[in-house]
Design an enzyme around this catalytic site. Sequence first.
Site, mmCIF file in Angstrom:
data_model
loop_
_atom_site.group_PDB
_atom_site.id
_atom_site.type_symbol
_atom_site.label_atom_id
_atom_site.label_comp_id
_atom_site.label_asym_id
_atom_site.label_seq_id
_atom_site.Cartn_x
_atom_site.Cartn_y
_atom_site.Cartn_z
ATOM 1 N N GLU A 77 -33.278 65.118 1.803
ATOM 2 C CA GLU A 77 -33.289 66.565 1.676
ATOM 3 C C GLU A 77 -32.126 66.992 0.796
ATOM 4 O OE1 GLU A 77 -32.768 68.256 5.533
ATOM 5 O OE2 GLU A 77 -30.709 67.518 5.768
ATOM 6 N N ARG A 109 -14.253 64.572 12.572
ATOM 7 C CA ARG A 109 -14.455 65.898 13.157
ATOM 8 C C ARG A 109 -13.993 65.867 14.604
ATOM 9 N NH1 ARG A 109 -20.358 68.121 11.065
ATOM 10 N NH2 ARG A 109 -20.346 67.141 9.007
ATOM 11 N N LYS A 169 -41.747 65.730 11.062
ATOM 12 C CA LYS A 169 -40.642 66.636 10.776
ATOM 13 C C LYS A 169 -41.147 68.058 10.559
ATOM 14 C CE LYS A 169 -37.652 63.293 8.349
ATOM 15 N NZ LYS A 169 -36.909 63.069 7.088
ATOM 16 N N GLU A 177 -29.164 64.425 -0.222
ATOM 17 C CA GLU A 177 -29.002 63.478 0.865
ATOM 18 C C GLU A 177 -30.070 62.383 0.783
ATOM 19 O OE1 GLU A 177 -28.122 64.954 4.643
ATOM 20 O OE2 GLU A 177 -26.656 66.391 3.878
ATOM 21 N N ARG A 219 -25.697 74.379 -0.094
ATOM 22 C CA ARG A 219 -24.508 75.093 0.390
ATOM 23 C C ARG A 219 -23.318 74.161 0.326
ATOM 24 N NH1 ARG A 219 -23.957 72.244 5.010
ATOM 25 N NH2 ARG A 219 -25.838 71.646 6.153
ATOM 26 N N GLY A 232 -32.047 68.122 12.691
ATOM 27 C CA GLY A 232 -32.688 67.288 13.688
ATOM 28 C C GLY A 232 -33.683 68.018 14.574
#
Length: 455
Positions: free
Chosen positions: A288, A338, A158, A275, A292, A165
Amino acid sequence: MIRRLLIANRSEIAVRILRACKEMGIESVVAYSQADADSLAVQLADDSICIGPANAKDSYLNMHAILQAACSAGCDAIHPGYGFLSENAKFARLVQECDLTFVGPSFGLIELMGDKTQARTRMKEVGVPVVDGCEDPLITAQQALDLADSIGYPVIIKARHGGGGRGMRIVWKAEELESAYIQARQEAKACFDNDEVYMERYIQDPKHVEVQLLADHYGHVVHLYERDCSFQRKNQKMIEESPCSILPEETRQNLLNDAVKAARSIGYDSVGTMEFLLDKDGNYYFMEMNTRIQVEHPVTEAVTGIDLIKWQLKIASGQKLTLKQEEIPCRGVAMECRINAEDVAHDFAPSPGKITFMHLPGGHGIRVDTAVYCGSTISPYYDSMILKLIVQAPTRLECIKKMRAALEETIIDGVKTNVEFLYLTLYQKEFIEGIHNIGYASILLERLKENGQFI
């Protein structure tokens, strides 16, 4: 209280913020690009100011243009929304240096939690479960090989300062690692201007569960329960719900307590989200922190009745958090779909264009967050989301049925959308039982194609 707010974002989140401002008596100024000159946010705001051309790097990512707009418009605060500059520590610091209020956490916290290796270290220090891996950037491919041998394959590489991603590579065997290591560093450099990467053991087919947090400047932290965001494709969420239907109560309480403990340990002071990944054995691991407001915040608002944007503005103004944990309800189940302008048959390719006709659902327990109207244009320059459809009901099955009915009533002409794909998802056994994981959407799409859908 903030008097005059610059909204440094666009589309539905800009409209969401300015509506909260109207209720709170805060003047709203929308910063917009040339492509968004006719947007709903511009039409509804008290004032607006153009910050540059359509390309995001020249407008919504242009720090100096946004700061100049805020100062020239007489604003005393800036709300970054989500995406763009919302988690940019440099921007938050510049806002503060201009003697303006940044509606979000301090730039030091954004910097800390944006550094994924530092975040891992802090979580381990306070006893929050973290996936086996490294806390220091990998300097060489050989170092990566040695670490992978010690923690076992598969592993995931990562970007240290990554997200969304980008700069990530899954490695299943040693022969693939060196190439993946190089590719991850190259992508991290291109996307984040920093090529440092780290490694973790890769958890296969996990659930993605996140905890919504509220914290003020005085050490008060509360959670607003969790959301299951596992229905996603290529790290892009499509359906979110609250609460997570498969969490045992003991695991849920441990998860919520760990999220609060983690936020309190770093002195967090705004709206934020911790998360986690939940493996097949029911173990959860910190992934993570998003510093926000999130796209899916209406799901939490639906089950708690708490306005997250208003609280974000209050906290930024220096007000104390008056919510007590034991007084925060979790009523029923809420779910969000969504709706994007995309062509499912062609790998979800964006489908920009003019909305020629639109009918949206309504009724008890149904909410629509959008900035789109008949005649407006879905721009090719930005995210293709048209709207967020949120429903709430006493039980999860009732919630699913209500969402099905709402999607049946959703009509959008002029562009291709993912409405049918979402609708079919709600009839799948795995989704109804809540056992879907982050890889399920791709598997489902192939199944539907085999049955003649989306060809």
